[in-house]
Scaffold this active site. Sequence first.
Site, mmCIF file in Angstrom:
data_model
loop_
_atom_site.group_PDB
_atom_site.id
_atom_site.type_symbol
_atom_site.label_atom_id
_atom_site.label_comp_id
_atom_site.label_asym_id
_atom_site.label_seq_id
_atom_site.Cartn_x
_atom_site.Cartn_y
_atom_site.Cartn_z
ATOM 1 N N ASP A 74 0.812 -1.226 0.000
ATOM 2 C CA ASP A 74 0.000 0.000 0.000
ATOM 3 C C ASP A 74 0.844 1.275 0.000
ATOM 4 O O ASP A 74 0.466 2.276 0.608
ATOM 5 C CB ASP A 74 -0.969 0.018 1.203
ATOM 6 C CG ASP A 74 -1.777 -1.254 1.287
ATOM 7 O OD1 ASP A 74 -2.251 -1.711 0.238
ATOM 8 O OD2 ASP A 74 -1.926 -1.800 2.399
ATOM 9 N N LYS A 133 2.233 2.521 -5.024
ATOM 10 C CA LYS A 133 3.042 2.139 -6.189
ATOM 11 C C LYS A 133 2.267 2.371 -7.486
ATOM 12 O O LYS A 133 2.836 2.705 -8.508
ATOM 13 C CB LYS A 133 3.410 0.643 -6.120
ATOM 14 C CG LYS A 133 4.255 0.281 -4.929
ATOM 15 C CD LYS A 133 4.509 -1.211 -4.858
ATOM 16 C CE LYS A 133 3.299 -2.045 -4.489
ATOM 17 N NZ LYS A 133 2.783 -1.855 -3.134
ATOM 18 N N GLY A 141 -4.102 -4.195 -4.437
ATOM 19 C CA GLY A 141 -5.082 -3.175 -4.813
ATOM 20 C C GLY A 141 -4.330 -1.915 -5.179
ATOM 21 O O GLY A 141 -3.572 -1.388 -4.372
ATOM 22 N N HIS A 142 -4.468 -1.477 -6.413
ATOM 23 C CA HIS A 142 -3.802 -0.254 -6.839
ATOM 24 C C HIS A 142 -4.840 0.792 -7.203
ATOM 25 O O HIS A 142 -5.701 0.559 -8.035
ATOM 26 C CB HIS A 142 -2.909 -0.540 -8.053
ATOM 27 C CG HIS A 142 -1.672 -1.307 -7.706
ATOM 28 N ND1 HIS A 142 -0.893 -1.925 -8.632
ATOM 29 C CD2 HIS A 142 -1.095 -1.536 -6.518
ATOM 30 C CE1 HIS A 142 0.133 -2.506 -8.020
ATOM 31 N NE2 HIS A 142 0.016 -2.292 -6.738
ATOM 32 N N GLN A 162 2.125 -5.726 -3.342
ATOM 33 C CA GLN A 162 2.469 -5.819 -1.922
ATOM 34 C C GLN A 162 3.811 -5.095 -1.679
ATOM 35 O O GLN A 162 4.160 -4.230 -2.451
ATOM 36 C CB GLN A 162 2.527 -7.270 -1.427
ATOM 37 C CG GLN A 162 1.177 -7.968 -1.391
ATOM 38 C CD GLN A 162 0.792 -8.605 -2.706
ATOM 39 O OE1 GLN A 162 1.605 -9.222 -3.373
ATOM 40 N NE2 GLN A 162 -0.451 -8.456 -3.094
HETATM 41 P P1 IMP Z 1 -2.632 -12.825 1.490
HETATM 42 O O1 IMP Z 1 -1.702 -12.232 0.492
HETATM 43 O O2 IMP Z 1 -4.074 -12.597 1.173
HETATM 44 O O3 IMP Z 1 -2.330 -14.271 1.778
HETATM 45 O O4 IMP Z 1 -2.403 -12.076 2.890
HETATM 46 C C1 IMP Z 1 -1.186 -12.201 3.621
HETATM 47 C C2 IMP Z 1 -0.803 -10.883 4.278
HETATM 48 O O5 IMP Z 1 -0.428 -9.954 3.261
HETATM 49 C C3 IMP Z 1 -1.931 -10.216 5.062
HETATM 50 O O6 IMP Z 1 -1.364 -9.532 6.169
HETATM 51 C C4 IMP Z 1 -2.498 -9.210 4.084
HETATM 52 O O7 IMP Z 1 -3.126 -8.129 4.727
HETATM 53 C C5 IMP Z 1 -1.220 -8.768 3.387
HETATM 54 N N1 IMP Z 1 -1.441 -8.266 2.046
HETATM 55 C C6 IMP Z 1 -1.697 -8.968 0.922
HETATM 56 N N2 IMP Z 1 -1.817 -8.150 -0.132
HETATM 57 C C7 IMP Z 1 -1.620 -6.911 0.314
HETATM 58 C C8 IMP Z 1 -1.588 -5.630 -0.320
HETATM 59 O O8 IMP Z 1 -1.735 -5.482 -1.546
HETATM 60 N N3 IMP Z 1 -1.363 -4.563 0.505
HETATM 61 C C9 IMP Z 1 -1.142 -4.703 1.834
HETATM 62 N N4 IMP Z 1 -1.152 -5.874 2.466
HETATM 63 C C10 IMP Z 1 -1.386 -6.977 1.710
#
Ligand code: IMP
Length: 428
Positions: free
Chosen positions: A13, A16, A40-41, A226
């Site tokens: 977040d 980017k 999410g962008h 991420q």
């Molecule tokens: P997962 O990727 O859904 O398995 O989640 C694993 C961890 O990564 C969790 O703490 C999510 O909140 C975090 N996470 C996954 N994608 C994002 C993102 O795009 N932004 C921020 N945190 C993320």
Amino acid sequence: MSATAVIGLQWGDEAKGKIVHILADEHDIVVRYQGGNNAGHTVVCEGQTYKLSLLPVGMLRPGVVSVIATGTVINPQVLLAEIDQLRSRNIPVGENLLISDRAHVILPYHVAEDAVLEDNRGESAIGTTRRGIGTCYRDKAGRAHAIRMGDLYHVESFQSRLREIIAQKNSYLRALCPAYEPLDASKVAEEYLGYARLLKPHVTNTTSFLHKSLAAGKKLLFEGAQGSLLDLDHGTFPYVTSSNSGSGIHTGSGVSERHISRMIGVVKSYTTRVGGGSFPTELNNEIGQHIREVGREFGTVTGRPRRCGWFDAVACGHGALISGVDCIAVTLLDVLSQLDQIQVCTAYEIDGERTTDFPSHVEDLARARAVYKTLPGWKQDISHIRKLADFPREARAYLDTLAELIGQPVQIVSVGPDRVQTIFCDRA
Ligand code: IMP
């Protein structure tokens, strides 16, 4: 060398999407190489807001080809909905979108299992996005239960493998969660073959496409999803995502980093985190609340409020090292504008020992106390500023401090969501 990479150095977040959107103008191809619809962008362009999850931000730039490469995991239903959403806003989706035939497919049991596992973890839940990301990557590593995009075009073997996989998943998930509704393999196969037909014009060998494009002198832009601290190998394990969000360009795209001439690390001027895991600079007070409100720190994908805290140079420094960035983009600097004083974490104290090494064990990180340097705030709106020289002295001092602590120059500063609210330091 004709490629650029944009990688988040925190827990995701970092805005980017905005940086990629601007840089896409100077590139021919934008490549997503890891993650899925957990990302999410948000991009604001000419007064319009676009929220993309799986589609690369390059989709929003005319003339740019967007590639969803090998290292991603694809939920075809979500992808098609996102494509429809763009089309409904008159953004063409055709030859400008390529999807790797090697990318792995998220199936309904991945999503169900992500939720069941999270529920069963109780207090130690990871806080995943529940999109089936980790469970799909686990099946990829395990191989026996993996389905790739290319498999959807080998209909008979796909149908028979899916029958076997779903039989096993049904009994496993039933045992874990008695309320689980078993899936009907032939219905799932039919549904996914329908998605496959719709996506067929886009599915190809993207690795070969990228190499041919490089040979033809095309410029590539790698769009990280991420952030480095969520990297499966180098992040705050187990509170991470299941892909190499800090270090995965080569494995995720098939293109070696030796083709990349500029690696931009994106950092927020403060820190946020969604989901579980330690966060040494977290502010559970009115300053954290203020940052959340001013920075609109709510998840693009899940809507969850993000945890907010001061900038952590120990964590970001680690992110910068593992990602190999050579400059930084500081985003959301405007969010700090109303604060009297701003703190930056310069080191941790763990059991009385001071360190600037980022701990590898989650329990050591949980015991880390942030050591702060306090800087004066600037107490004025900076969102209209377009030149580095026009920033208040305190804001420039803050940027210099971040650059010094991370050990990389600040190349881009963002002071608001719109494209125009961006300063390129070497052009200002
Ligand atoms: P997962 O990727 O859904 O398995 O989640 C694993 C961890 O990564 C969790 O703490 C999510 O909140 C975090 N996470 C996954 N994608 C994002 C993102 O795009 N932004 C921020 N945190 C993320």
